[in-house]
Design an enzyme around this catalytic site. Structure first.
Site, PDB file in Angstrom:
ATOM      1  CD  GLU A 182      -2.920  -1.231   2.280  1.00  0.00           C
ATOM      2  OE1 GLU A 182      -2.614  -0.692   3.346  1.00  0.00           O
ATOM      3  OE2 GLU A 182      -3.993  -1.836   2.115  1.00  0.00           O
ATOM      4  CD  GLU A 374      -3.557  -6.331   2.526  1.00  0.00           C
ATOM      5  OE1 GLU A 374      -4.391  -5.724   3.224  1.00  0.00           O
ATOM      6  OE2 GLU A 374      -2.342  -6.088   2.560  1.00  0.00           O
TER       7      GLU A 374
HETATM    8  C1  BG6 Z   1      -4.300  -3.248   4.967  1.00  0.00           C
HETATM    9  C2  BG6 Z   1      -2.937  -3.665   5.435  1.00  0.00           C
HETATM   10  O1  BG6 Z   1      -4.304  -1.872   4.913  1.00  0.00           O
HETATM   11  O2  BG6 Z   1      -5.387  -3.527   5.783  1.00  0.00           O
HETATM   12  C3  BG6 Z   1      -2.932  -4.859   6.387  1.00  0.00           C
HETATM   13  O3  BG6 Z   1      -2.094  -3.932   4.344  1.00  0.00           O
HETATM   14  C4  BG6 Z   1      -4.071  -4.717   7.373  1.00  0.00           C
HETATM   15  O4  BG6 Z   1      -1.670  -4.913   7.001  1.00  0.00           O
HETATM   16  C5  BG6 Z   1      -5.387  -4.670   6.617  1.00  0.00           C
HETATM   17  O5  BG6 Z   1      -4.098  -5.695   8.350  1.00  0.00           O
HETATM   18  C6  BG6 Z   1      -6.598  -4.573   7.522  1.00  0.00           C
HETATM   19  O6  BG6 Z   1      -6.460  -3.477   8.391  1.00  0.00           O
HETATM   20  P1  BG6 Z   1      -6.636  -3.631   9.956  1.00  0.00           P
HETATM   21  O7  BG6 Z   1      -6.278  -2.313  10.510  1.00  0.00           O
HETATM   22  O8  BG6 Z   1      -8.052  -3.998  10.152  1.00  0.00           O
HETATM   23  O9  BG6 Z   1      -5.697  -4.717  10.367  1.00  0.00           O
END
Ligand code: BG6
Length: 477
Positions: A182, A374
């Protein structure tokens, strides 16, 4: 879907591994992230100054990322579980501070290299394609303290050295690489994204943009090196999707949404098209921010663009030109509340159609193969007495998103070759460092304070995803 489609899952070192000071690992910026309850999130101090770093380094606070989910000690059991899950690809990051504890050490740490080598070898044994991120919000702390973070140009060389060491070592074994997780976090949260300590002075904004530009140049140099070292390997960029809708069809709302969208496409424009768009240059000039990249740097960026695009997608955002709208929460940034969408317990909107839109938009704009790096559902899960978790909401979320992905591929012709669910196993949340915000197919018996056995339990979604993979996306029931 193509027979070779990569159904997989993704994680990061700082949220998984724990063992923050074991076998020669140095501190990373993530090791200073304190736990905060979600309700206190507005107090969460994301941008640490040098003074904050100094204080936090030696305190005994609750730093959940130092514990992770104990993957460092349980990786064999965990990979065996991923093998049973049947995933075809596993994206994880290498902690730079395990290889070069301070970022600028003369020699690489062999214990760190062999840890990742074992993981890669086991993935290959299990026919799981390893996909590696070089930097996932876990820059060695010394880079922040001694160099001031990514705005210092000498960090490019240090990063390149680290990248070359792992490229050489894992040559022929790892086909897909990502330089920065990101990369748009660089401007949203500069400490986490670019390791730049917060400073309340006139130079800070310039430093933040310099940091991003150095990361873009580093991405291009890393791409060049990878192609030289391993001509079969591919490198992609990775951005957080901030797909934004206008709240209404009033032209000022549409204009606002357009600007939000292009300010997130900006990062892919730089890494895929190899240039800094005109609107961005003008915007920087208006703010009095200089572009310190030379003509030669810009040529390097232009000549070493990425082989594929990847993005994380959790939600869509909504923009309004009016200041008086209710604000919503989100990943890295929020928008105004979209009245048509349901929300997770953390207030993130749920929008599967947005994934289809993001895929189409991205493919229309860049025409490169796409990896969804993701996508996932964070919730509070309950471990039942019989050792299972009935996570129907996660299954529902993923099912609808897989449908949207299939529509984009099968009906719209988008070339998406990989779908990675965040995350295979419960781990510490990136944003709030909570353990109770769970995304995994596998439950970890640990709480926000490090209590629990850390034993693993398969959730209902584990069996659901295994069926999806086995049927190559045909059986979503
Ligand atoms: C993304 C990141 O922004 O979101 C991850 O690359 C992160 O590292 C994921 O875990 C979800 O965000 P969060 O804050 O709910 O863990």
């Amino acid at each position: 879907m193509e027979k070779e489609f990569l159904w997989g899952a993704a994680s990061s070192a700082n949220q998984m591994e724990g063992a923050y000071n074991v076998d020669g690992k140095g501190l990373s910026i993530a090791d200073l992230a304190l736990f905060y309850e979600y309700k206190d999130r507005l107090k969460l101090k994301k941008e640490l100054s040098l003074d904050d770093i100094e204080k936090l380094k030696d305190t005994d606070g609750n730093f959940p990322k130092r514990r992770g989910n104990d993957f460092y000690h349980r990786w064999e059991e965990d990979l065996e579980l991923l093998h049973q899950l049947g995933i075809k690809a596993y994206r994880f990051s290498i902690a730079w501070s395990r290889i070069f504890p301070n970022g600028d050490d003369v020699n690489a740490n062999e214990a760190g290299l062999s840890f990742y080598e074992n993981i890669i070898n086991r993935c290959i044994e299990y026919k799981i394609e390893p996909i590696i991120t070089l930097s996932h919000f876990e820059t060695p702390l010394v880079i922040s303290e001694k160099y001031g973070g990514w705005n210092n140009r000498s960090v490019i060389k240090l990063f390149l050295r680290y990248a070359c060491v792992v490229f050489q070592r894992f040559k022929g074994k790892v086909k897909y690489w990502i330089a920065f997780n990101e990369i748009n976090a660089a401007l949203e949260i500069p400490y986490k994204g670019s390791a730049i300590p917060f400073a309340n002075n006139a130079h800070y904004a310039q430093a933040v943009h310099d940091g991003l530009h150095n990361q873009v140049l580093a991405s291009a140099l890393v791409a060049k090196k990878l192609h030289e070292i391993d001509s079969n390997a591919k490198i992609g960029c990775m951005i957080a999707s901030f797909l934004t809708y206008p709240l209404t069809c009033a032209p000022p709302d549409v204009w606002k949404a357009l600007n939000e969208n292009r300010s997130y496409y900006l990062y892919a424009d730089m890494l895929v098209k190899g240039f800094l768009p005109a609107w961005y240059r003008m915007d920087l000039a208006r703010q009095g921010i200089e572009i310190t990249l030379s003509e030669q740097d810009l040529t390097i960026i232009k000549n070493n663009t990425v082989d594929y695009i990847s993005f994380s997608y959790y939600m869509s955002l909504t923009a309004s030109s009016s200041q008086n709208q209710n604000k919503g929460n989100g990943n890295l940034k929020g928008g105004v509340i979209n009245p048509f969408l349901e929300k997770t317990d953390w207030g993130w909107s749920i929008d599967p159609t947005g994934l289809r839109i993001a895929l189409n938009d991205m493919y229309d704009r860049y025409n490169l193969p796409i990896m969804i790096s993701e996508n996932g559902f964070g919730s509070i899960d309950v471990l039942e007495h019989d050792g299972t978790v009935i996570d129907n909401d996660r299954i529902k979320y993923l099912k609808e998103h897989v449908k949207a992905l299939k529509a984009a591929v099968e009906e719209d012709g988008v070339n998406c070759f990989c779908y990675l669910v965040w995350s295979p196993i419960d781990m510490v949340s990136s944003g709030t460092s909570e353990m109770r915000k769970r995304y995994g197919f596998i439950y970890v018996d640990a709480d926000d304070y490090g209590n629990g056995t850390y034993d693993r339990f398969k959730k209902k979604s584990f069996y659901w995803y295994r069926k999806v993979i086995d049927s190559n996306g045909e059986d979503l029931s």
